[in-house]
Design an enzyme around this catalytic site. Structure first.
Site, PDB file in Angstrom:
ATOM      1  N   ASP A  79       0.827  -1.208   0.000  1.00  0.00           N
ATOM      2  CA  ASP A  79       0.000   0.000   0.000  1.00  0.00           C
ATOM      3  C   ASP A  79       0.857   1.252   0.000  1.00  0.00           C
ATOM      4  OD1 ASP A  79       0.719  -0.770   2.705  1.00  0.00           O
ATOM      5  OD2 ASP A  79      -0.614   0.795   3.429  1.00  0.00           O
ATOM      6  N   GLU A 146      -0.045  -1.116   5.708  1.00  0.00           N
ATOM      7  CA  GLU A 146       1.016  -0.711   6.631  1.00  0.00           C
ATOM      8  C   GLU A 146       0.860   0.740   7.040  1.00  0.00           C
ATOM      9  OE1 GLU A 146       4.997   1.006   7.744  1.00  0.00           O
ATOM     10  OE2 GLU A 146       3.627   1.538   6.096  1.00  0.00           O
TER      11      GLU A 146
END
Length: 485
Positions: A79, A146
């Site tokens: 991400d 994350e």
């Protein structure tokens, strides 16, 4: 598909970086990139695991002579932080990142680049696709979300991991070996809104903060950069002490782990106070220009009269509590390390303020390399919420990564760096949070290190990645893998 990076080296790394840049992958929107990784693994006849959190683990056997070497985990997250300026037209849910090259740097166009942590994904895919790179058995571990709470790392089942040597590629400065990092958590203060009917005789003004640089709330928290939410709070508080007004909306920032660059408020004032508002705008422009003349010389506070077509506004009490929240919620560096010179030990960042029909939410990212200090900041934040009659939620708690004096991986990285460059790398800690602490909780005998190429202004639309550093870090990584037999 664009081919902006096709002439760069290492070719395979930049090929995959460009491919994933065409796939939207903001935190929480990772299904497409996760499936892409699974498809890649199957295309290359590699073992792959995709779990319920959409984490992907791809396994590759060691090359000739490395069959019995210890398994190495190459780890990063899929991400990215999706940041753009308010006047930029870009839909992170579907639009590809528009890459461009300026000399030695790769930029996006008016958005974050996603080199944090797309470069780890690109390195991992290039390793998996190679047929001429000596390496031990590999497990490429790419996690999800994350940036918004390390949800993927939290959900990871350690039974799916065989390796005990982990190379995290989520650092942003070449030549630095990270061996410790801060832990963190999210703090949210929620103010219920009491609405009142708008007085149509009042004038409405849009107040805005613009021109700030922002940055990573861990990596740049020590740079003295302005926080738009705190700045607009100071202005609104002074204004409230000068004449009464009510508010219709307050907002600022979009990610709690990014120092907010923009903030907006709509206030409604007595027409007789217009000239005082103008004077206060000029006064605070001078204050901010003076205070931030080094870190944010382009900062300014703007105002614009807008049509008073609002049906409702915050009550005077809600307005006051919203302003007091902006002023009182802790922000910035809270303590410095006494062990490592220049290292921030504890901090908090008031990163996001949002208004809905029911409430105003103030969201902060708290970080510390000392667990008790992290919770102390959280307790301070809760006390502020309690005093102002707000709800407080502390969640997304993740642990710090403690230094391992017995690491076997660290000396290998140091020795290889010396052989390549004739000097020692700097072994250090970082205030930003990494997933390593969570992995250590799950797999106690894990030996870890974190590296990465030079990237700048991450978590901002000015994020850029050094091409030459990406190549050097790739060569360094391959040299280390060659040594692990």
């Amino acid at each position: 598909m664009s081919n902006v990076l096709e002439n760069l080296k290492p070719a395979s790394v930049f090929k995959y970086f460009e491919e994933i840049s065409n796939i939207p992958r903001g935190s929480g929107n990772e299904k497409e990139i996760s499936d892409y990784l699974v498809t890649f693994a199957k295309k290359h006849d590699l073992e792959v695991i995709q779990d319920e959190a959409l984490n992907v683990i791809i396994k590759k056997k060691g090359t000739t002579g490395y069959e019995n070497a210890p398994t190495v985990i190459i780890q990063g997250h899929m991400d990215m932080v999706c940041e753009k300026n308010s006047d930029t037209i870009h839909d992170f849910e579907k639009d590809p990142i528009k890459l461009r090259i300026e000399e030695d740097m790769i930029y996006a166009t008016d958005t974050t680049l996603g080199a944090d942590d797309g470069i780890a994904v690109a390195y991992g895919l290039a390793l998996l696709a190679s047929d001429d790179i000596p390496h031990p058995p590999l497990e490429i571990l790419i996690t999800t979300s994350e940036e918004t709470g390390m949800d993927g790392a939290i959900a990871l089942d350690p039974k799916n991991i065989k390796g005990r040597l982990l190379i995290n590629i989520d650092s942003e400065e070449e030549g630095f070996l990270l061996v410790s990092c801060a832990g963190g958590m999210r703090a949210r203060q929620i103010l219920p809104i009491v609405w009142e009917t708008t007085n149509k005789e009042t004038h409405a003004y849009h107040i805005s903060i613009r021109g700030l640089r922002g940055g990573h709330s861990g990596g740049e928290i020590d740079k003295g950069r302005g926080n738009s939410n705190k700045l607009i709070g100071r202005f609104l508080n002074d204004l409230l002490n000068t004449f009464p007004y009510v508010m219709n909306k307050i907002s600022g920032g979009s990610k709690n782990n990014a120092i907010p660059r923009e903030a907006d408020a709509v206030i409604l004032i007595d027409p007789n106070h217009t000239s005082i508002l103008e004077e206060k705008i000029n006064e605070w422009n001078n204050i901010f220009k003076n205070e931030l003349r080094i870190s944010d010389p382009e900062v300014y506070i703007g105002y614009e009269k807008v049509e008073n077509n609002f049906e409702k506004v915050f009550s005077k009490e809600t307005t006051q509590k919203a302003v007091e929240s902006l002023v009182l919620i802790p922000n910035g560096i809270q303590s410095m390390s006494m062990e490592i010179e220049g290292l921030v030990e504890s901090s908090t960042n008031l990163g996001v303020v949002t208004t809905t029909n029911e409430e105003v939410t103030f969201e902060s990212a708290i970080r510390s390399s000392v667990k008790s200090l992290k919770h102390n900041i959280s307790n301070q934040s809760k006390l502020v919420a309690d005093v102002l009659g707000c709800k407080f939620i502390g969640d997304a708690d993740y642990p710090e990564w403690a230094y391992n004096p017995d690491s076997k991986l660290r000396p290998t990285f140091v020795d290889v760096y010396e052989k390549l460059y004739g000097k020692k790398p700097e072994v250090t800690a970082i205030h930003a949070g990494l997933e390593c602490g969570l992995f250590k909780e799950k797999i106690n005998d894990l030996d870890m290190i974190s590296v990465g190429p030079n990237m700048f202004d991450v978590h901002t639309p000015d994020e850029h990645l050094s091409i030459s550093s990406t190549e050097r870090t790739w060569d360094y990584l391959l040299a280390v893998l060659k040594e692990i037999k």
